[in-house]
Motif scaffolding. Structure first.
Motif, short mmCIF file in Angstrom:
data_model
loop_
_atom_site.label_atom_id
_atom_site.label_comp_id
_atom_site.label_asym_id
_atom_site.label_seq_id
_atom_site.Cartn_x
_atom_site.Cartn_y
_atom_site.Cartn_z
N LYS A 103 -37.67 -50.47 -41.07
CA LYS A 103 -37.86 -52.11 -41.73
C LYS A 103 -36.56 -52.60 -41.99
N LYS A 104 -35.50 -51.77 -41.66
CA LYS A 104 -34.08 -52.25 -41.89
C LYS A 104 -33.30 -52.61 -40.63
N PRO A 105 -32.61 -53.94 -40.65
CA PRO A 105 -31.81 -53.80 -39.47
C PRO A 105 -30.60 -52.92 -39.08
N VAL A 106 -30.45 -52.64 -37.91
CA VAL A 106 -29.32 -51.79 -37.68
C VAL A 106 -28.38 -52.24 -36.66
N VAL A 107 -26.95 -52.10 -37.12
CA VAL A 107 -25.94 -52.32 -36.48
C VAL A 107 -25.15 -51.13 -35.93
N ALA A 108 -25.09 -51.34 -34.52
CA ALA A 108 -24.26 -50.17 -33.79
C ALA A 108 -22.83 -50.59 -33.85
N ALA A 109 -21.93 -49.70 -34.13
CA ALA A 109 -20.43 -50.13 -34.26
C ALA A 109 -19.69 -48.95 -33.05
N ILE A 110 -19.69 -49.49 -32.19
CA ILE A 110 -19.44 -48.53 -30.90
C ILE A 110 -18.02 -48.50 -30.82
N ASN A 111 -17.48 -47.44 -31.30
CA ASN A 111 -15.93 -47.28 -31.57
C ASN A 111 -15.30 -46.80 -30.29
N GLY A 112 -15.92 -46.03 -29.16
CA GLY A 112 -15.28 -45.34 -28.22
C GLY A 112 -16.26 -45.14 -27.09
N SER A 213 -38.20 -60.90 -45.81
CA SER A 213 -38.29 -61.65 -44.64
C SER A 213 -37.48 -60.91 -43.57
N VAL A 214 -36.41 -60.45 -43.70
CA VAL A 214 -35.81 -59.76 -42.53
C VAL A 214 -36.38 -58.51 -41.81
N ALA A 215 -37.24 -57.89 -42.69
CA ALA A 215 -38.00 -56.62 -42.29
C ALA A 215 -39.22 -57.35 -41.50
N LEU A 216 -39.72 -58.18 -41.95
CA LEU A 216 -41.04 -58.86 -41.21
C LEU A 216 -40.52 -59.34 -39.81
N ALA A 217 -39.42 -60.12 -39.97
CA ALA A 217 -38.88 -60.80 -38.81
C ALA A 217 -38.40 -59.83 -37.74
N GLN A 219 -39.79 -56.90 -37.41
CA GLN A 219 -40.92 -56.17 -36.79
C GLN A 219 -41.14 -57.12 -35.81
N MET A 220 -41.64 -58.47 -36.18
CA MET A 220 -42.18 -59.53 -35.42
C MET A 220 -41.47 -59.56 -34.04
N MET A 221 -40.34 -59.69 -33.98
CA MET A 221 -39.27 -59.88 -32.74
C MET A 221 -39.48 -58.70 -31.87
N TRP A 222 -39.37 -57.47 -32.36
CA TRP A 222 -39.43 -56.33 -31.54
C TRP A 222 -40.87 -55.86 -30.85
N LYS A 223 -41.77 -56.27 -31.87
CA LYS A 223 -43.09 -56.04 -31.59
C LYS A 223 -43.56 -56.99 -30.26
N LEU A 224 -43.15 -58.21 -30.47
CA LEU A 224 -43.61 -59.07 -29.57
C LEU A 224 -42.63 -59.35 -28.26
N LEU A 225 -41.94 -58.29 -27.87
CA LEU A 225 -41.13 -58.09 -26.57
C LEU A 225 -42.35 -57.66 -25.75
N GLY A 226 -43.26 -56.93 -26.20
CA GLY A 226 -44.35 -56.58 -25.07
C GLY A 226 -45.68 -57.67 -25.17
N MET A 241 -47.64 -59.69 -40.92
CA MET A 241 -48.08 -58.27 -40.01
C MET A 241 -47.71 -57.16 -40.88
N ASP A 242 -48.29 -56.00 -40.64
CA ASP A 242 -48.15 -54.93 -41.61
C ASP A 242 -46.90 -54.24 -40.68
N TRP A 243 -46.41 -53.00 -41.31
CA TRP A 243 -45.16 -52.40 -40.79
C TRP A 243 -45.54 -51.82 -39.56
N THR A 244 -46.55 -51.43 -39.11
CA THR A 244 -46.72 -50.97 -37.85
C THR A 244 -46.86 -52.03 -36.62
N GLY A 245 -46.69 -53.21 -36.94
CA GLY A 245 -46.65 -54.26 -35.99
C GLY A 245 -48.18 -54.70 -35.28
N ARG A 246 -49.15 -54.23 -36.14
CA ARG A 246 -50.46 -54.65 -35.56
C ARG A 246 -50.92 -56.33 -36.00
#
Length: 246
Positions: A103-112, A213-217, A219-226, A241-246
């Protein structure tokens, strides 16, 4: 919560997960996989956490799988990790799917260096920021194995089929500048600026947006990729939508 191979902190709305095997370039083990799953579960369950940052200790982000066990590396039963009901579950895939459902956005900090699972684990993360010292490789074909961690689903969607094919089929290691041009990372910064940049981005989200709002957005963007048609997005816009993306 005590971990052996990662560090987990949660301060002022930002959780930071640090792969912590610097002497092994943060190479992945079954223990590290289980600890990543537990850390993402903890971040998701903590209402105070708004954003998650993932990075590596030392000079590498993650050097991929730890092959120090030799031929037993992929033998879960001999290493005390029998699969439930005899079904094989790719550990990297379990991590990717857990991030995908977060439910939370994730930022990768690729250090090497980030190769193998070191880069595929970042694909379901929302934003990847790379140090100019980063080196990236989908090296599976050079090891005689196929890509894991659901990366054959994520990578073409992120960078397009042609770019994904080049990187996967050659298995070559490339620099952060090429990753930026290819759309794999959103920006490249100096090594000393990497964590401050990731933290500033996380702070912007945590301090100025609605968590729901961020949590829903997300899930909506990721689930709609397919999704097959934009009408599916219209339906979600209309009813949520619910947290399972249905």
């Amino acid at each position: 919560m005590t971990f052996q191979q990662i560090r987990y902190t949660a301060v002022d709305g930002i959780a930071t997960i640090t792969l912590n095997r610097p002497e092994k370039l943060n190479a992945v083990t079954s223990v590290l996989i289980q600890e990543l799953l537990a850390a993402f579960e903890a971040a998701d369950a903590d209402d105070a956490v708004r954003v998650v940052i993932v990075t590596g200790a030392g000079r590498a982000f993650c050097a991929g799988a730890d092959f120090s066990a030799g031929t037993q590396t992929f033998d879960g039963a001999r290493r005390g990790r029998p699969e439930p009901d005899g079904e094989h579950r790719d550990g990297g895939g379990l991590v990717s799917l857990r991030i995908y459902d977060l439910k939370k956005p994730v930022v990768a900090a690729i250090n090497g260096p980030a190769v193998g699972f070191g880069i595929t684990m970042t694909l379901p993360m929302d934003i990847r920021i790379a140090s100019s010292a980063a080196r990236i490789g989908f090296v599976f074909a050079r090891r005689g194995v196929v890509p894991e961690a659901c990366s054959t689903w994520f990578l073409p969607r992120l960078v397009g089929m042609q770019r994904a094919a080049e990187w996967v089929y050659t298995g070559r290691v490339f620099d952060a500048a090429e990753a930026l041009v290819g759309g794999l990372v959103s920006r490249v910064v100096a090594p000393e600026a990497l964590l401050p940049t990731a933290q500033a981005l996380a702070r912007e989200i945590a301090d100025h947006t609605s968590g729901v709002s961020v949590a829903l957005a997300r899930q909506m963007m990721w689930k709609l990729l397919g999704a097959d048609h934009p009408m599916e997005g219209h339906r979600l816009d209309s009813r949520g939508m619910d947290w399972t993306g249905r």
